[in-house]
Design a protein around this motif. Sequence first.
Motif: not given
Length: 107
Positions: A66-85
Motif C-alpha cells: 500500500t501507499e499513502s500520504n501522496g506516495g511518501r508512506a508505504l507498507v511493504a513486504n521487505f525480504t533479505n537473506e538475513t531476516w527473511g520476509e
Amino acid sequence: MTIAPAKLTDPAVRAFVTAVNAGDRDAFLALLTPDATMTDDGSERDLRDWIDREIFGPNGRMDVQTESNGGRALVANFTNETWGEMRTAWRFTVEDGKISRFETGQA
C-alpha cells in the motif's frame, strides 16, 4: 496485492524502491540528499552502514502493498537473506526531489 514500483506516485520513492529491487547502491545513494538520515524501528541509524547490512549486502527487496500520504508512506513486504520476509512501514521526507530522511520499521 503488490503495487509495481513503476506505479508508485512519488517519483523519488518510486526510484528508491526501484534501486532497492535492482540492487543498485549507486542509484540509491544518488536519490538521497548529502545529509540524509534514517531510523529503523524508531532508532537513529548510520544510513550507509544500515543499507549495506540490511539492503545491499543481503539482497534486500521491497514488495509494496500500500501507499499513502501522496506516495511518501508505504507498507511493504521487505525480504533479505538475513531476516527473511517482514511486513514493514516506510515513511519518506522528500525535498527538491531527493530523499532527506526515511523511517522504517515493522508494520
